[in-house]
Design a protein around this motif. Structure first.
Motif, PDB file in Angstrom:
ATOM      1  N   PRO A 169       6.490  -6.391  -7.238  1.00  0.00           N
ATOM      2  CA  PRO A 169       6.633  -7.894  -7.335  1.00  0.00           C
ATOM      3  C   PRO A 169       7.319  -8.329  -6.204  1.00  0.00           C
ATOM      4  CG  PRO A 169       6.626  -7.434  -9.000  1.00  0.00           C
ATOM      5  CD  PRO A 169       6.909  -6.156  -8.665  1.00  0.00           C
ATOM      6  N   MET A 170       6.915  -8.921  -5.808  1.00  0.00           N
ATOM      7  CA  MET A 170       7.393  -9.722  -4.402  1.00  0.00           C
ATOM      8  C   MET A 170       9.323 -10.306  -4.925  1.00  0.00           C
ATOM      9  SD  MET A 170       5.842 -13.212  -2.911  1.00  0.00           S
ATOM     10  CE  MET A 170       7.296 -14.358  -2.312  1.00  0.00           C
ATOM     11  N   LEU A 171      10.143 -10.684  -4.450  1.00  0.00           N
ATOM     12  CA  LEU A 171      11.213 -11.692  -4.702  1.00  0.00           C
ATOM     13  C   LEU A 171      11.053 -13.088  -5.226  1.00  0.00           C
ATOM     14  CD1 LEU A 171      14.553 -10.054  -2.732  1.00  0.00           C
ATOM     15  CD2 LEU A 171      13.984  -9.908  -5.190  1.00  0.00           C
ATOM     16  N   HIS A 172      11.415 -13.877  -5.878  1.00  0.00           N
ATOM     17  CA  HIS A 172      10.613 -14.846  -6.051  1.00  0.00           C
ATOM     18  C   HIS A 172       9.153 -15.531  -6.131  1.00  0.00           C
ATOM     19  CE1 HIS A 172      15.161 -15.420  -4.903  1.00  0.00           C
ATOM     20  NE2 HIS A 172      14.349 -15.354  -3.465  1.00  0.00           N
ATOM     21  N   PRO A 177      10.764   1.323   4.095  1.00  0.00           N
ATOM     22  CA  PRO A 177      12.261   0.867   3.143  1.00  0.00           C
ATOM     23  C   PRO A 177      12.248  -0.508   1.900  1.00  0.00           C
ATOM     24  CG  PRO A 177      11.541  -0.039   5.705  1.00  0.00           C
ATOM     25  CD  PRO A 177      10.666   0.847   4.579  1.00  0.00           C
ATOM     26  N   ARG A 178      10.958  -0.731   2.197  1.00  0.00           N
ATOM     27  CA  ARG A 178      11.147  -1.298   0.492  1.00  0.00           C
ATOM     28  C   ARG A 178      10.152  -1.122  -0.181  1.00  0.00           C
ATOM     29  NH1 ARG A 178       8.252  -4.502  -2.587  1.00  0.00           N
ATOM     30  NH2 ARG A 178       9.578  -7.399  -3.560  1.00  0.00           N
ATOM     31  N   PRO A 179      10.108  -0.494  -1.441  1.00  0.00           N
ATOM     32  CA  PRO A 179       8.741   0.354  -1.938  1.00  0.00           C
ATOM     33  C   PRO A 179       8.013  -0.915  -2.713  1.00  0.00           C
ATOM     34  CG  PRO A 179      11.125   1.353  -2.820  1.00  0.00           C
ATOM     35  CD  PRO A 179      11.531   0.205  -1.142  1.00  0.00           C
ATOM     36  N   HIS A 237       2.164  -8.740  -5.523  1.00  0.00           N
ATOM     37  CA  HIS A 237       2.966  -7.176  -5.514  1.00  0.00           C
ATOM     38  C   HIS A 237       3.121  -6.751  -3.434  1.00  0.00           C
ATOM     39  CE1 HIS A 237       2.940  -5.955  -9.400  1.00  0.00           C
ATOM     40  NE2 HIS A 237       3.173  -7.142  -9.098  1.00  0.00           N
ATOM     41  N   ILE A 238       4.495  -6.262  -3.205  1.00  0.00           N
ATOM     42  CA  ILE A 238       4.114  -6.558  -1.643  1.00  0.00           C
ATOM     43  C   ILE A 238       5.251  -5.095  -1.352  1.00  0.00           C
ATOM     44  CG2 ILE A 238       4.230  -9.042  -0.505  1.00  0.00           C
ATOM     45  CD1 ILE A 238       7.350  -8.895  -0.315  1.00  0.00           C
ATOM     46  N   ALA A 239       5.123  -4.064  -0.246  1.00  0.00           N
ATOM     47  CA  ALA A 239       5.964  -3.190   0.284  1.00  0.00           C
ATOM     48  C   ALA A 239       5.724  -3.492   1.144  1.00  0.00           C
ATOM     49  CB  ALA A 239       5.380  -2.182  -0.280  1.00  0.00           C
ATOM     50  N   PHE A 240       6.981  -3.210   1.699  1.00  0.00           N
ATOM     51  CA  PHE A 240       7.674  -3.324   3.813  1.00  0.00           C
ATOM     52  C   PHE A 240       7.330  -1.349   4.458  1.00  0.00           C
ATOM     53  CE2 PHE A 240       7.397  -7.148   4.814  1.00  0.00           C
ATOM     54  CZ  PHE A 240       8.437  -8.062   3.853  1.00  0.00           C
ATOM     55  N   ILE A 241       6.884  -1.096   5.264  1.00  0.00           N
ATOM     56  CA  ILE A 241       6.814  -0.058   5.945  1.00  0.00           C
ATOM     57  C   ILE A 241       7.027  -0.483   7.071  1.00  0.00           C
ATOM     58  CG2 ILE A 241       5.135   0.721   4.682  1.00  0.00           C
ATOM     59  CD1 ILE A 241       3.415   1.198   7.067  1.00  0.00           C
TER      60      ILE A 241
HETATM   61  C1  LIG Z   1       3.240 -13.120   0.852  1.00  0.00           C
HETATM   62  C2  LIG Z   1       4.333 -12.472   1.602  1.00  0.00           C
HETATM   63  O1  LIG Z   1       3.782 -12.285   3.206  1.00  0.00           O
HETATM   64  C3  LIG Z   1       5.502 -12.285   2.461  1.00  0.00           C
HETATM   65  O2  LIG Z   1       6.013 -12.666   3.540  1.00  0.00           O
HETATM   66  S1  LIG Z   1       7.184 -13.310   1.419  1.00  0.00           S
HETATM   67  C4  LIG Z   1       8.039 -11.766   1.732  1.00  0.00           C
HETATM   68  C5  LIG Z   1       9.035 -12.118   1.191  1.00  0.00           C
HETATM   69  N1  LIG Z   1       9.916 -13.170   2.468  1.00  0.00           N
HETATM   70  C6  LIG Z   1      11.257 -14.170   2.955  1.00  0.00           C
HETATM   71  O3  LIG Z   1      11.757 -13.737   1.942  1.00  0.00           O
HETATM   72  C7  LIG Z   1      11.394 -14.674   3.756  1.00  0.00           C
HETATM   73  C8  LIG Z   1      12.252 -15.242   3.830  1.00  0.00           C
HETATM   74  C9  LIG Z   1      13.529 -14.508   3.798  1.00  0.00           C
HETATM   75  N2  LIG Z   1      15.594 -15.081   4.297  1.00  0.00           N
HETATM   76  C10 LIG Z   1      13.568 -13.773   5.356  1.00  0.00           C
HETATM   77  O4  LIG Z   1      13.673 -14.367   6.080  1.00  0.00           O
HETATM   78  O5  LIG Z   1      13.310 -12.662   5.657  1.00  0.00           O
HETATM   79  C11 LIG Z   1      10.546 -10.865   1.225  1.00  0.00           C
HETATM   80  O6  LIG Z   1      10.864 -10.331   2.510  1.00  0.00           O
HETATM   81  N3  LIG Z   1      10.891 -10.948   0.153  1.00  0.00           N
HETATM   82  C12 LIG Z   1      11.516  -9.438   0.423  1.00  0.00           C
HETATM   83  C13 LIG Z   1      11.317  -8.947  -1.592  1.00  0.00           C
HETATM   84  O7  LIG Z   1      11.995  -7.611  -1.234  1.00  0.00           O
HETATM   85  O8  LIG Z   1      10.449  -9.171  -1.991  1.00  0.00           O
END
Ligand SMILES: C[C@@H](O)C(=O)SC[C@H](NC(=O)CC[C@H](N)C(=O)O)C(=O)NCC(=O)O
Ligand code: NI
Length: 137
Positions: free
Chosen positions: A110-113, A105-107, A117-121
């Motif tokens: 770079p992570m937001l803020h 769901p999240r390719p 570099h991350i992804a979510f499966i």
């Molecule tokens: C560093 C890494 O292990 C993280 O998990 S940070 C990822 C980031 N987390 C958040 O933004 C937490 C706050 C948010 N309001 C929440 O409650 O999930 C994240 O999920 N970033 C999204 C992205 O697409 O970068």
């Protein structure tokens, strides 16, 4: 250094799963974990399967709990965040997972803020698993 530090070791994270074989297949075949042990508890009508990358004596692992006869998938709620796995080449790993039918769901990117570099499966129950590009930390 507090008095308590050094007395504790992170052992596992437990998640409840709807279909144990489906979850074991996902964590072993797609994520390369080993099935470390599987324990049935007839008195409690549940089974625990422990999966991970190394033995429980040294590694933090995932405990997959299956409650026998469960008829409804679990609602994951809004509090649970994710399990996190480190990978060396997040783009290659995600491409391979996508070929194997994994939901991403999240390719990768770079992570937001931030800069890592991350992804979510998603696992078969919808639990989010974060992949973290170790070479981008
Ligand atoms: C560093 C890494 O292990 C993280 O998990 S940070 C990822 C980031 N987390 C958040 O933004 C937490 C706050 C948010 N309001 C929440 O409650 O999930 C994240 O999920 N970033 C999204 C992205 O697409 O970068
Ligand atoms: Ni995280």
């Amino acid at each position: 250094m507090t008095a308590a530090s050094g007395q504790f070791r992170m052992m596992h994270t437990m998640i409840r799963v709807f279909d144990l074989d489906r979850s074991i297949k996902f964590y072993t075949e797609l994520l390369g974990m080993k099935l470390l042990r599987k324990d049935d508890y007839p008195g409690g009508k549940f089974t625990n399967a422990f999966v991970g990358y190394g033995p429980e004596e040294t590694d933090t692992v995932v405990e997959l709990t299956y409650n026998w006869g469960r008829e409804e998938p679990y609602e994951l709620g809004t509090g649970f965040g994710h399990l996190a796995l480190g990978v060396n080449d997040i783009y290659a790993v995600c491409a391979a997972l996508e070929k194997q039918g994994a939901k991403i769901p999240r390719p990768p990117g770079p992570m937001l803020h931030g800069t890592t570099h991350i992804a979510f499966i998603e696992d078969p129950d919808g639990y989010k698993i974060e992949l973290i590009g170790l070479d981008t930390m």
